[in-house]
Design a protein around this motif. Structure first.
Motif, PDB file in Angstrom:
ATOM      1  N   GLN A  77      31.611  -5.250  -5.656  1.00  0.00           N
ATOM      2  CA  GLN A  77      31.400  -6.580  -4.806  1.00  0.00           C
ATOM      3  C   GLN A  77      31.436  -7.637  -5.860  1.00  0.00           C
ATOM      4  OE1 GLN A  77      30.184  -6.899  -1.468  1.00  0.00           O
ATOM      5  NE2 GLN A  77      31.281  -4.939  -1.566  1.00  0.00           N
ATOM      6  N   PHE A 115      35.838 -16.714  -5.774  1.00  0.00           N
ATOM      7  CA  PHE A 115      34.458 -17.413  -5.457  1.00  0.00           C
ATOM      8  C   PHE A 115      33.949 -17.807  -6.778  1.00  0.00           C
ATOM      9  CE2 PHE A 115      33.827 -14.405  -1.787  1.00  0.00           C
ATOM     10  CZ  PHE A 115      34.625 -15.436  -1.006  1.00  0.00           C
ATOM     11  N   LEU A 165      44.416  -9.074  -5.622  1.00  0.00           N
ATOM     12  CA  LEU A 165      44.183  -7.542  -6.053  1.00  0.00           C
ATOM     13  C   LEU A 165      43.842  -6.697  -4.840  1.00  0.00           C
ATOM     14  CD1 LEU A 165      44.229  -5.364  -8.248  1.00  0.00           C
ATOM     15  CD2 LEU A 165      41.803  -6.238  -8.632  1.00  0.00           C
ATOM     16  N   PHE A 180      41.940  -3.177  -4.106  1.00  0.00           N
ATOM     17  CA  PHE A 180      41.116  -2.089  -4.868  1.00  0.00           C
ATOM     18  C   PHE A 180      41.215  -0.827  -4.148  1.00  0.00           C
ATOM     19  CE2 PHE A 180      38.933  -6.130  -5.480  1.00  0.00           C
ATOM     20  CZ  PHE A 180      38.690  -6.142  -6.872  1.00  0.00           C
ATOM     21  N   ASN A 188      36.305  -2.654  -1.202  1.00  0.00           N
ATOM     22  CA  ASN A 188      35.248  -3.567  -1.717  1.00  0.00           C
ATOM     23  C   ASN A 188      35.210  -4.834  -0.800  1.00  0.00           C
ATOM     24  OD1 ASN A 188      34.571  -2.228  -4.034  1.00  0.00           O
ATOM     25  ND2 ASN A 188      36.230  -3.352  -5.445  1.00  0.00           N
ATOM     26  N   LEU A 189      35.402  -4.435   0.503  1.00  0.00           N
ATOM     27  CA  LEU A 189      34.925  -5.413   1.330  1.00  0.00           C
ATOM     28  C   LEU A 189      33.424  -5.699   1.460  1.00  0.00           C
ATOM     29  CD1 LEU A 189      36.926  -3.855   4.661  1.00  0.00           C
ATOM     30  CD2 LEU A 189      37.564  -5.874   3.173  1.00  0.00           C
ATOM     31  N   PHE A 190      33.307  -7.131   1.955  1.00  0.00           N
ATOM     32  CA  PHE A 190      31.721  -7.438   2.038  1.00  0.00           C
ATOM     33  C   PHE A 190      31.262  -7.031   3.161  1.00  0.00           C
ATOM     34  CE2 PHE A 190      34.084 -11.135  -0.223  1.00  0.00           C
ATOM     35  CZ  PHE A 190      33.895 -10.609  -1.606  1.00  0.00           C
ATOM     36  N   PRO A 191      30.245  -5.882   2.920  1.00  0.00           N
ATOM     37  CA  PRO A 191      29.657  -5.362   4.140  1.00  0.00           C
ATOM     38  C   PRO A 191      28.792  -5.991   5.132  1.00  0.00           C
ATOM     39  CG  PRO A 191      28.392  -4.840   2.260  1.00  0.00           C
ATOM     40  CD  PRO A 191      29.680  -5.561   1.865  1.00  0.00           C
ATOM     41  N   TYR A 237      29.778  -8.959   6.082  1.00  0.00           N
ATOM     42  CA  TYR A 237      30.479 -10.101   6.776  1.00  0.00           C
ATOM     43  C   TYR A 237      31.222  -9.122   7.729  1.00  0.00           C
ATOM     44  CZ  TYR A 237      29.982 -13.849   3.536  1.00  0.00           C
ATOM     45  OH  TYR A 237      29.443 -14.926   2.821  1.00  0.00           O
ATOM     46  N   GLN A 294      36.195 -16.443   4.966  1.00  0.00           N
ATOM     47  CA  GLN A 294      35.291 -16.709   3.939  1.00  0.00           C
ATOM     48  C   GLN A 294      36.242 -17.342   2.712  1.00  0.00           C
ATOM     49  OE1 GLN A 294      32.932 -17.672   5.651  1.00  0.00           O
ATOM     50  NE2 GLN A 294      32.101 -18.871   4.020  1.00  0.00           N
ATOM     51  N   PRO A 295      36.975 -16.578   2.150  1.00  0.00           N
ATOM     52  CA  PRO A 295      37.524 -16.803   1.031  1.00  0.00           C
ATOM     53  C   PRO A 295      38.369 -18.035   1.093  1.00  0.00           C
ATOM     54  CG  PRO A 295      37.854 -14.426   1.064  1.00  0.00           C
ATOM     55  CD  PRO A 295      37.205 -15.224   2.360  1.00  0.00           C
ATOM     56  N   ALA A 337      35.990 -20.850   1.354  1.00  0.00           N
ATOM     57  CA  ALA A 337      35.156 -21.442   0.024  1.00  0.00           C
ATOM     58  C   ALA A 337      36.164 -21.600  -1.049  1.00  0.00           C
ATOM     59  CB  ALA A 337      34.101 -20.378  -0.369  1.00  0.00           C
ATOM     60  N   VAL A 338      37.442 -21.102  -1.076  1.00  0.00           N
ATOM     61  CA  VAL A 338      38.312 -21.240  -2.334  1.00  0.00           C
ATOM     62  C   VAL A 338      39.609 -21.987  -2.100  1.00  0.00           C
ATOM     63  CG1 VAL A 338      39.914 -19.842  -4.031  1.00  0.00           C
ATOM     64  CG2 VAL A 338      37.688 -18.858  -3.103  1.00  0.00           C
ATOM     65  N   TYR A 391      32.076  -4.829  11.792  1.00  0.00           N
ATOM     66  CA  TYR A 391      31.672  -4.728  10.445  1.00  0.00           C
ATOM     67  C   TYR A 391      32.477  -3.524   9.799  1.00  0.00           C
ATOM     68  CZ  TYR A 391      28.726  -8.449  11.496  1.00  0.00           C
ATOM     69  OH  TYR A 391      27.984  -9.578  11.903  1.00  0.00           O
ATOM     70  N   ARG A 439      42.859  -9.685   3.697  1.00  0.00           N
ATOM     71  CA  ARG A 439      41.931 -10.652   3.029  1.00  0.00           C
ATOM     72  C   ARG A 439      42.640 -11.177   1.833  1.00  0.00           C
ATOM     73  NH1 ARG A 439      36.281  -8.474   0.283  1.00  0.00           N
ATOM     74  NH2 ARG A 439      37.842  -7.477  -0.929  1.00  0.00           N
ATOM     75  N   ALA A 440      43.455 -10.261   0.905  1.00  0.00           N
ATOM     76  CA  ALA A 440      43.992 -10.832  -0.290  1.00  0.00           C
ATOM     77  C   ALA A 440      45.197 -11.825   0.255  1.00  0.00           C
ATOM     78  CB  ALA A 440      44.638  -9.494  -0.864  1.00  0.00           C
ATOM     79  N   LEU A 465      44.957 -15.547   0.927  1.00  0.00           N
ATOM     80  CA  LEU A 465      44.816 -16.783   0.065  1.00  0.00           C
ATOM     81  C   LEU A 465      46.235 -16.979  -0.426  1.00  0.00           C
ATOM     82  CD1 LEU A 465      41.945 -15.426  -2.152  1.00  0.00           C
ATOM     83  CD2 LEU A 465      41.821 -17.308  -0.151  1.00  0.00           C
TER      84      LEU A 465
END
Lengths: 211, 252
Positions: free
Chosen positions: A112, A121, B92, B94, B98-101, B103, B111-112, B115-116, B144, B160-161, B164
């Motif tokens: 995470q 982030f 990257l 993985f 490594n998703l955000f559980p 969200y 979100q990225p 936020a980014v 989810y 998600r990657a 960006l």
């Protein structure tokens, strides 16, 4: 009877004050303690660990007496009893909360943090938006245990003469030559904890949308 | 000018030398596969380039920006600002997603960007839906991660990657946590990305796949590059005994 209930309501108010103020300070302070416990600096880590060991290894009732009387014997200063209760409770509960937080934080997979880093982030963003929500879900059950114990522990405040619910119940009982007020106090505690556990159930349900 | 150049890269974990002397380049639009036995340092290369690990020696440059370099034996790492700029150019994927559980699929992708990249919510959502459509996950926007199969989760993490808009994308054994059926699903996504001339570096154990999509292949063993060249050279006609022995296991 009404007289008794009125007195006890007043005592309950004091108990609730102790409860609320303890949570208000120890929930965030426990987090700082947890951070110290996980510090890479050995000195910080060792000192914080010692503090946690003392808080968990000695009775809360003894800590209350120490916090109230030690300044008097050491420096001849005495201070407000209620403040002493809050101080002792916050010191004690922060240690327990810290260990709960630590368990929660360490349960979050390294992936995470790595995903957050690779996506760009910032560290604070990662903590508050990615890690903390997952930690909260994780620790809610153990937190509820501790908070319920706190409701009952407020009865210890009478040790240094603070008139909380249980002390009021006891004095009323001896004045009326009846144990009834003690049992009424029991119902009061039970109702308070019923509300606390319902609140935690609600929280857990709210967060049950993901695994 | 290469989009990624790695020169004499070294990385130690305590006394263990994981990368001994790694040099290679990737050109824009190229697909490079890195193959080799477990523990040979393949993933560590990706982790150094994507800033999850700091190397100890050597040079990494991405899109003409220097992430780290070594001059006269002294190793220097880019400052925070530069490292961040470089980080935005790389993505990257993985092995275990490594998703955000907490969200939803949509929020994982939005979100990225918000936020980014500081995109507006509407824009981020538009991009996210387009990517989900591209990944064949249009109806899963509100699900989810725990409700998805491994293959679907990995497709979300690729989306998600991509959201960006990286200059190059790294895959760290993207199918190793998946069964053969789901593996095929991910490999075809990567293939379609290759056909859009996305620059990619893929660490994989899927030899047939590596052979098919790669412009270049690196075979690694014990922290060094044993062979590098076209997929024909490295996978079909390896020269070294070590590579022959390794590839023989995949022959049937």
């Amino acid at each position: 009877m009404t007289q008794m209930l009125l007195l006890m309501a007043e005592g309950t108010l004091t108990s609730i004050k102790i409860f609320a103020l303890t949570l208000l300070f120890s929930l965030p302070f426990g987090f700082i303690v947890a951070k110290g416990r996980m510090s890479k600096l050995t000195v910080v880590n060792k000192l914080v660990n010692l503090y946690i060991q003392i808080m968990r290894g000695t009775p809360l009732i003894l800590q209350l007496i120490f916090v109230y009387f030690a300044p008097y014997y050491l420096f001849k200063v005495s201070y407000d009893r209620f403040t002493a209760v809050i101080l002792a409770f916050v010191l004690n509960y922060s240690a327990y909360f810290a260990e709960i937080y630590r368990g929660g934080i360490q349960s979050i997979a390294q992936g995470q943090y790595e995903a957050s880093k690779v996506l760009g982030f910032s560290k604070p963003y990662t903590f508050f938006h990615i890690i903390l929500p997952q930690v909260i879900k994780q620790i809610l059950p153990s937190l509820s245990n501790e908070v319920i114990t706190l409701v009952k522990d407020t009865a210890l405040a009478q040790t240094i003469g603070v008139g909380e619910l249980f002390r009021v119940a006891q004095t009323t009982a001896s004045r009326q030559f009846s144990t009834l007020p003690i049992f009424v106090a029991g119902i009061f505690y039970f109702v308070m904890n019923y509300i606390v556990s319902k609140a935690f159930d609600f929280g857990e349900k709210k967060l049950s949308y993901y695994k | 000018m290469s989009i990624l150049s790695v020169e004499h890269l070294q990385k130690n974990f305590e006394s263990l030398e994981v990368l001994k002397d790694i040099s290679f380049t990737v050109e824009k639009g190229e697909v490079l596969s890195i193959i080799g036995p477990s523990g040979s340092g393949k993933s560590t290369i990706l982790r150094c380039v994507t800033q999850l690990e700091k190397p100890d020696f050597g040079k990494i440059a991405i899109c003409d920006q220097v992430l780290c370099s070594t001059n006269n034996g002294s190793f220097t790492y880019a400052n925070k600002q530069t490292a961040r700029e470089i980080g935005l150019k790389t993505g990257l994927v993985f092995q275990n997603f490594n998703l955000f559980p907490h969200y939803s699929v949509l929020k994982n992708i939005m979100q990225p960007q918000i936020a980014v990249l500081k995109l507006s919510k509407e824009e981020a959502q538009k991009n996210a839906f387009a990517l989900l459509e591209q990944m064949g996950l249009g109806e899963k926007a509100n699900a989810y991660p725990c409700q998805l199969s491994g293959g679907q989760q990995q497709r979300v993490s690729i989306a998600r990657a991509l959201a960006l808009k990286p200059q190059m994308l790294f895959f760290d054994e993207p199918t190793s946590a998946l069964d053969p059926e789901l593996t095929g699903e991910i490999l075809s996504v990567i293939k379609s990305l290759a056909s859009t001339k996305m620059t990619m570096v893929v660490v994989t154990h899927e030899m047939a796949f590596a052979k098919e999509i790669s412009d270049k292949v690196i075979f690694m063993d014990d922290g060094v590059i044993v062979e590098q060249g076209s997929s024909e050279d490295v996978i079909v006609n390896p020269k070294t005994e070590r590579a022959k022995k390794f590839l023989a296991r995949y022959a049937n």
